[in-house]
Design a protein around this motif. Sequence first.
Motif, PDB file in Angstrom:
ATOM      1  N   PHE A   3       0.815  -1.221   0.000  1.00 60.72           N
ATOM      2  CA  PHE A   3       0.000   0.000   0.000  1.00 60.72           C
ATOM      3  C   PHE A   3       0.842   1.262   0.000  1.00 60.72           C
ATOM      4  O   PHE A   3       0.355   2.347  -0.319  1.00 60.72           O
ATOM      5  N   SER A   4       2.111   1.173   0.380  1.00 66.44           N
ATOM      6  CA  SER A   4       2.967   2.350   0.526  1.00 66.44           C
ATOM      7  C   SER A   4       3.016   3.156  -0.767  1.00 66.44           C
ATOM      8  O   SER A   4       3.376   2.623  -1.821  1.00 66.44           O
ATOM      9  N   PRO A   5       2.663   4.433  -0.737  1.00 67.85           N
ATOM     10  CA  PRO A   5       2.653   5.249  -1.956  1.00 67.85           C
ATOM     11  C   PRO A   5       3.995   5.275  -2.687  1.00 67.85           C
ATOM     12  O   PRO A   5       4.034   5.353  -3.916  1.00 67.85           O
ATOM     13  N   SER A  34       3.114  -0.692  -6.799  1.00 69.56           N
ATOM     14  CA  SER A  34       3.063  -0.788  -8.260  1.00 69.56           C
ATOM     15  C   SER A  34       1.644  -0.621  -8.796  1.00 69.56           C
ATOM     16  O   SER A  34       1.425  -0.623 -10.014  1.00 69.56           O
ATOM     17  N   ALA A  35       0.674  -0.464  -7.890  1.00 70.40           N
ATOM     18  CA  ALA A  35      -0.734  -0.419  -8.298  1.00 70.40           C
ATOM     19  C   ALA A  35      -1.049   0.604  -9.387  1.00 70.40           C
ATOM     20  O   ALA A  35      -1.818   0.308 -10.315  1.00 70.40           O
ATOM     21  N   PHE A  61      -5.541  -6.720  -2.289  1.00 65.10           N
ATOM     22  CA  PHE A  61      -4.960  -5.478  -1.811  1.00 65.10           C
ATOM     23  C   PHE A  61      -4.716  -5.521  -0.296  1.00 65.10           C
ATOM     24  O   PHE A  61      -5.454  -6.166   0.453  1.00 65.10           O
ATOM     25  N   HIS A  62      -3.694  -4.818   0.136  1.00 68.22           N
ATOM     26  CA  HIS A  62      -3.447  -4.581   1.552  1.00 68.22           C
ATOM     27  C   HIS A  62      -4.614  -3.751   2.101  1.00 68.22           C
ATOM     28  O   HIS A  62      -5.169  -2.902   1.397  1.00 68.22           O
ATOM     29  N   PRO A  63      -5.022  -3.991   3.370  1.00 63.76           N
ATOM     30  CA  PRO A  63      -6.146  -3.223   3.931  1.00 63.76           C
ATOM     31  C   PRO A  63      -5.953  -1.714   3.895  1.00 63.76           C
ATOM     32  O   PRO A  63      -6.932  -0.961   3.897  1.00 63.76           O
ATOM     33  N   LEU A  64      -4.710  -1.254   3.842  1.00 68.05           N
ATOM     34  CA  LEU A  64      -4.445   0.187   3.855  1.00 68.05           C
ATOM     35  C   LEU A  64      -4.232   0.775   2.460  1.00 68.05           C
ATOM     36  O   LEU A  64      -3.866   1.944   2.334  1.00 68.05           O
ATOM     37  N   MET A  65      -4.466  -0.013   1.431  1.00 67.49           N
ATOM     38  CA  MET A  65      -4.300   0.474   0.065  1.00 67.49           C
ATOM     39  C   MET A  65      -5.220   1.666  -0.200  1.00 67.49           C
ATOM     40  O   MET A  65      -6.365   1.706   0.275  1.00 67.49           O
ATOM     41  N   SER A 105       4.160  -8.678  -7.402  1.00 68.70           N
ATOM     42  CA  SER A 105       4.110  -7.723  -6.294  1.00 68.70           C
ATOM     43  C   SER A 105       5.149  -6.624  -6.517  1.00 68.70           C
ATOM     44  O   SER A 105       5.552  -6.363  -7.658  1.00 68.70           O
ATOM     45  N   ASP A 106       5.585  -5.997  -5.421  1.00 71.00           N
ATOM     46  CA  ASP A 106       6.583  -4.917  -5.483  1.00 71.00           C
ATOM     47  C   ASP A 106       7.493  -5.038  -4.263  1.00 71.00           C
ATOM     48  O   ASP A 106       8.421  -5.830  -4.271  1.00 71.00           O
ATOM     49  N   THR A 107       7.203  -4.306  -3.197  1.00 73.94           N
ATOM     50  CA  THR A 107       7.955  -4.487  -1.943  1.00 73.94           C
ATOM     51  C   THR A 107       6.942  -4.796  -0.845  1.00 73.94           C
ATOM     52  O   THR A 107       6.495  -3.909  -0.127  1.00 73.94           O
TER      53      THR A 107
END
Length: 345
Positions: free
Chosen positions: A167-169, A173-174, A196-200, A238-240
Amino acid sequence: MRTILFCQNNYAFGILEPIKQVLTQKGYDYIWFITDKIKKDFPYTSDNYTLKISDLKAFNSDAIFVPGNEVPHYLRGLKVQIFHGLAGEKKGHFRIRHYFDLYLTQGPYFTNRFNELKEEHKNFDVIETGWPKLDIYGKDKSKYDKEKIKLLKESNAKKIVLYAPTFSPKLTSAPFLIEPLKEVLKNPDYLVLVKFHPLMDKGWVENYKAFASTNKRIIVAEEKNIIKFLLMADVLVSDTSSVIYEFLLLDKPVITFKNISEKIYWNDVDDYAKLNTLIEHNLYEDSFANQRQTIYNDFHPYNDGKSALRMVETVQNYIEINGVPKRRKISFLRRMKINSIFGKA
């Protein structure tokens, strides 16, 4: 042993559920703590649970299991950090916040780092147990095979591609993968599951849902526990995200974009447009297979399905030897932060 299962985010449910099962089998009293923001997602409403810190005070616990970063210092009980992921490269994973008496680590990579920090701070202990969320890998890895077969049959596909971004801005990669995924879906062999992560960011969640409404071979999953989708998927994109390591432990291929790890044991690239080719290569050539053993050895060398049991018994033994600390000594600023989150003692 009276125990609190402490949840601030809904991903904690899947981590704590195996511990709850062990506590139930042993006949120990326990209570869930959940926050108002995750109340609607809480799946164990027949269990003893509360949204009130005052109830936790009255419960008079011996131990508090926490897969998060904070816990009220004024609650009675051994404060046990059990972690919410395996991504040691993420900012804050090895930050000592001084809320915890005991760190139960997943594997040697984490144990060694926390033991170094233990020598520096001298106010907590470290014991390696494995991670309860992954107990299903040792107990019932084929649990969702029938559901996988059903999904593939309904979409007339052959392979499941799981896309699970962070979710981290700065790291996600979203924003960049909708168009590459459209290219992937031109191949009828692929069914894409998006978790998605809950904080996306809600805007990106809605964008992907709109995309999914136009193609039956992409599904935005609503279920909270990602383990089901890890077990069903054939390849992860994914990404990180810490989910990478959870998937690698299933000995299946991973593709990431712009991952920030110091050591990468999977296929990481910068060019989002290569997604289609990367999926094909990793599914059918899997040239990173030999490197995955390093992740198993260092991050989580337990496949017996007994990490939750080890955690409970480790805490029980620790308390028998050291007793139950009544309060955690922390700095004034840390106390103020806890008071601002959970209220005063």
